[in-house]
Design a protein around this motif. Structure first.
Motif, PDB file in Angstrom:
ATOM      1  N   UNK A   1      -1.823  -7.894   3.843  1.00 39.62           N
ATOM      2  CA  UNK A   1      -0.574  -8.203   3.151  1.00 39.62           C
ATOM      3  C   UNK A   1       0.626  -8.250   4.095  1.00 39.62           C
ATOM      4  N   UNK A   2       0.748  -7.265   4.964  1.00 37.23           N
ATOM      5  CA  UNK A   2       1.906  -7.175   5.846  1.00 37.23           C
ATOM      6  C   UNK A   2       2.008  -8.399   6.752  1.00 37.23           C
ATOM      7  N   UNK A   3       0.869  -8.827   7.288  1.00 45.90           N
ATOM      8  CA  UNK A   3       0.877  -9.989   8.154  1.00 45.90           C
ATOM      9  C   UNK A   3       1.232 -11.268   7.417  1.00 45.90           C
ATOM     10  N   UNK A   4       0.686 -11.454   6.219  1.00 46.46           N
ATOM     11  CA  UNK A   4       0.982 -12.657   5.455  1.00 46.46           C
ATOM     12  C   UNK A   4       2.465 -12.732   5.104  1.00 46.46           C
ATOM     13  N   UNK A   5       3.039 -11.586   4.716  1.00 47.50           N
ATOM     14  CA  UNK A   5       4.461 -11.575   4.385  1.00 47.50           C
ATOM     15  C   UNK A   5       5.331 -11.896   5.592  1.00 47.50           C
ATOM     16  N   UNK A   6       4.974 -11.329   6.747  1.00 47.78           N
ATOM     17  CA  UNK A   6       5.748 -11.594   7.965  1.00 47.78           C
ATOM     18  C   UNK A   6       5.684 -13.075   8.325  1.00 47.78           C
ATOM     19  N   UNK A   7       4.493 -13.666   8.201  1.00 49.80           N
ATOM     20  CA  UNK A   7       4.335 -15.090   8.515  1.00 49.80           C
ATOM     21  C   UNK A   7       5.123 -15.962   7.540  1.00 49.80           C
ATOM     22  N   UNK A   8       5.156 -15.555   6.277  1.00 51.46           N
ATOM     23  CA  UNK A   8       5.873 -16.375   5.290  1.00 51.46           C
ATOM     24  C   UNK A   8       7.379 -16.376   5.520  1.00 51.46           C
ATOM     25  N   UNK A   9       7.884 -15.383   6.230  1.00 52.37           N
ATOM     26  CA  UNK A   9       9.304 -15.378   6.581  1.00 52.37           C
ATOM     27  C   UNK A   9       9.649 -16.580   7.455  1.00 52.37           C
TER      28      UNK A   9
ATOM     29  N   UNK B   1       0.214 -21.228   2.357  1.00 54.66           N
ATOM     30  CA  UNK B   1       0.573 -22.032   1.186  1.00 54.66           C
ATOM     31  C   UNK B   1       0.387 -21.274  -0.125  1.00 54.66           C
ATOM     32  N   UNK B   2      -0.314 -20.153  -0.081  1.00 62.28           N
ATOM     33  CA  UNK B   2      -0.577 -19.374  -1.288  1.00 62.28           C
ATOM     34  C   UNK B   2       0.632 -18.526  -1.651  1.00 62.28           C
ATOM     35  N   UNK B   3       0.708 -18.152  -2.904  1.00 63.80           N
ATOM     36  CA  UNK B   3       1.790 -17.284  -3.362  1.00 63.80           C
ATOM     37  C   UNK B   3       1.548 -15.864  -2.863  1.00 63.80           C
ATOM     38  N   UNK B   4       2.602 -15.061  -2.792  1.00 62.81           N
ATOM     39  CA  UNK B   4       2.474 -13.685  -2.324  1.00 62.81           C
ATOM     40  C   UNK B   4       1.585 -12.859  -3.218  1.00 62.81           C
ATOM     41  N   UNK B   5       0.818 -11.936  -2.631  1.00 62.95           N
ATOM     42  CA  UNK B   5      -0.076 -11.053  -3.369  1.00 62.95           C
ATOM     43  C   UNK B   5       0.524  -9.661  -3.453  1.00 62.95           C
ATOM     44  N   UNK B   6       0.018  -8.820  -4.340  1.00 62.87           N
ATOM     45  CA  UNK B   6       0.460  -7.423  -4.388  1.00 62.87           C
ATOM     46  C   UNK B   6       0.032  -6.697  -3.128  1.00 62.87           C
ATOM     47  N   UNK B   7       0.626  -5.552  -2.878  1.00 62.14           N
ATOM     48  CA  UNK B   7       0.317  -4.764  -1.676  1.00 62.14           C
ATOM     49  C   UNK B   7      -1.147  -4.433  -1.577  1.00 62.14           C
ATOM     50  N   UNK B   8      -1.668  -4.429  -0.329  1.00 65.96           N
ATOM     51  CA  UNK B   8      -3.054  -4.012  -0.100  1.00 65.96           C
ATOM     52  C   UNK B   8      -3.198  -2.547  -0.452  1.00 65.96           C
ATOM     53  N   UNK B   9      -4.440  -2.157  -0.685  1.00 66.56           N
ATOM     54  CA  UNK B   9      -4.699  -0.779  -1.087  1.00 66.56           C
ATOM     55  C   UNK B   9      -4.665   0.216   0.045  1.00 66.56           C
ATOM     56  N   UNK B  10      -4.505  -0.260   1.301  1.00 71.63           N
ATOM     57  CA  UNK B  10      -4.383   0.658   2.416  1.00 71.63           C
ATOM     58  C   UNK B  10      -5.681   0.936   3.131  1.00 71.63           C
ATOM     59  N   UNK B  11      -6.780   0.294   2.697  1.00 72.22           N
ATOM     60  CA  UNK B  11      -8.047   0.539   3.368  1.00 72.22           C
ATOM     61  C   UNK B  11      -8.244  -0.417   4.520  1.00 72.22           C
ATOM     62  N   UNK B  12      -9.468  -0.967   4.638  1.00 68.51           N
ATOM     63  CA  UNK B  12      -9.762  -1.895   5.712  1.00 68.51           C
ATOM     64  C   UNK B  12      -9.154  -3.247   5.433  1.00 68.51           C
ATOM     65  N   UNK B  13      -9.480  -4.238   6.268  1.00 66.38           N
ATOM     66  CA  UNK B  13      -8.919  -5.563   6.157  1.00 66.38           C
ATOM     67  C   UNK B  13      -9.784  -6.437   5.294  1.00 66.38           C
ATOM     68  N   UNK B  14      -9.151  -7.354   4.587  1.00 70.80           N
ATOM     69  CA  UNK B  14      -9.895  -8.348   3.844  1.00 70.80           C
ATOM     70  C   UNK B  14      -9.200  -9.679   4.006  1.00 70.80           C
ATOM     71  N   UNK B  15      -9.942 -10.773   4.211  1.00 76.29           N
ATOM     72  CA  UNK B  15      -9.319 -12.050   4.474  1.00 76.29           C
ATOM     73  C   UNK B  15      -8.426 -12.490   3.324  1.00 76.29           C
ATOM     74  N   UNK B  16      -7.385 -13.263   3.699  1.00 76.25           N
ATOM     75  CA  UNK B  16      -6.501 -13.824   2.691  1.00 76.25           C
ATOM     76  C   UNK B  16      -7.271 -14.820   1.848  1.00 76.25           C
ATOM     77  N   UNK B  17      -6.827 -14.965   0.603  1.00 77.98           N
ATOM     78  CA  UNK B  17      -7.454 -15.970  -0.242  1.00 77.98           C
ATOM     79  C   UNK B  17      -8.408 -15.362  -1.215  1.00 77.98           C
TER      80      UNK B  17
END
Length: 346
Positions: free
Chosen positions: A287-295, A330-346
């Protein structure tokens, strides 16, 4: 059959051979003499204004640096406590040229597994190396980034675990157990310094070789913790880092179309682009990376669209990463990640 040497020449040949380091023709006595000279002279160069060394000292150290590409020379230096001398120089000298040579020597000898283990077991030396990222001398930083990349890449590569993925499916993955590696612990402890320094280099340097090497270092850092929380990927997933990454790639590619470009320059641009798209694509895994990129979505998409054409049959893996990056942005923003490991966007 080779002719027999005259007795006088044979004696001289035996003397040379007896003084040689391993299978090289380099002299043990000369190397020891140079190390002694270094240990006696380095405190004369404690200021950052000491760009010039005594000509004899600089010449000898430059030759020693060249010699260290030989595995036998690297082993010989380790057998004679050269790491301790180099560490003292890095601790107390402020001379950019002297530090550049020391880090360059470390970069050469670190190509040997035994030397990497010695460096990797010395927390003080690792911290000294990491803190050199605050240095502002470009030639020194280039050698430093290469040294860090060599050590970090091998830490990630050489540590393997076997992970079961349901049923009988077993996948072997590169991984790292955080508590078992001094490199990883020291890097995490100095995360703020590492992030700040790398961002500064990417945003401000005009040295294409240094920028390309730094992008490679960033990719190695991301790989270091892929299966252990993706620590560095998250640390770098900021608007500031995205801005720095954009500046770096623009600088490296700014003269890519010039007719005067050499093959070496073109290869450097290709390497920089490959590191860049891999790093930025990895940021979309949380989530954090996607939000930073969308800026900076518009600017990122424009740059990606120009450098990576639409995928087709025979597209490279980096073109595929570029396409996936554009889809993620191009996707809309998602809710915050749960804080565990990584999961691909989409």
């Amino acid at each position: 059959m080779n002719p027999t040497l005259p007795s006088g020449m044979q004696e001289e040949a035996d003397k040379i051979k007896g003084d040689a380091i391993g299978n090289t023709m380099y002299s043990e006595r000369w190397v020891l003499k140079t190390l002694i000279k270094l240990s006696e002279k380095y405190m004369d160069y404690t200021s950052s204004d000491d760009y010039r060394l005594e000509s004899d000292l600089e010449g000898d150290l430059g030759l020693l640096w060249d010699m260290t590409i030989e595995p036998d020379v690297a082993k010989y230096l380790m057998d004679h406590n050269a790491l301790d001398i180099i560490m003292d120089v890095l601790k107390f000298s402020g001379s950019p040229r002297l530090i550049e040579i020391m880090v360059g020597i470390l970069g050469n000898v670190a190509c040997e597994e035994e030397v990497r283990r010695l460096i990797g077991s010395n927390a003080e030396l690792i911290k000294i190396i990491i803190n050199l990222l605050t240095f502002t001398d470009s030639p020194t930083l280039l050698q430093l980034v290469r040294l860090l990349t060599t050590c970090i890449w091998n830490v990630a590569k050489e540590t393997k675990v076997t992970v079961e993925e349901g049923g009988d499916n077993v996948a072997e993955i590169d991984s790292l157990e955080e508590g078992d590696c001094l490199w990883t612990r020291c890097l995490r402890e100095e995360s703020e310094l590492v992030c700040r320094s790398i961002n500064f280099i990417l945003a401000s340097s005009r040295n294409a070789e240094l920028l390309t090497a730094t992008l490679g270092l960033l990719e190695s850092l991301f790989n270091l913790t892929w299966y252990s929380g993706d620590h560095f990927c998250k640390q770098f997933s900021t608007v500031e880092c995205i801005q720095a990454l954009m500046e770096a790639l623009k600088e490296v590619t700014s003269h890519a179309g010039d007719e005067s470009d050499s093959q070496a320059n073109l290869r450097r641009v290709e390497a920089a682009c490959a590191h860049w798209i891999t790093v930025v694509h990895r940021m979309t895994y949380h989530h954090q990376g996607r939000n930073a990129l969308r800026e900076h979505a518009e600017a990122v998409c424009d740059l990606v669209g120009r450098l990576w054409p639409q995928p087709s049959e025979g597209s490279t893996v980096h073109t595929t990463l570029a396409t996936e990056l554009l889809e993620a942005l191009s996707q809309q923003g998602e809710p915050e990640d749960g804080g565990g490991g990584c999961s691909p966007a989409g």
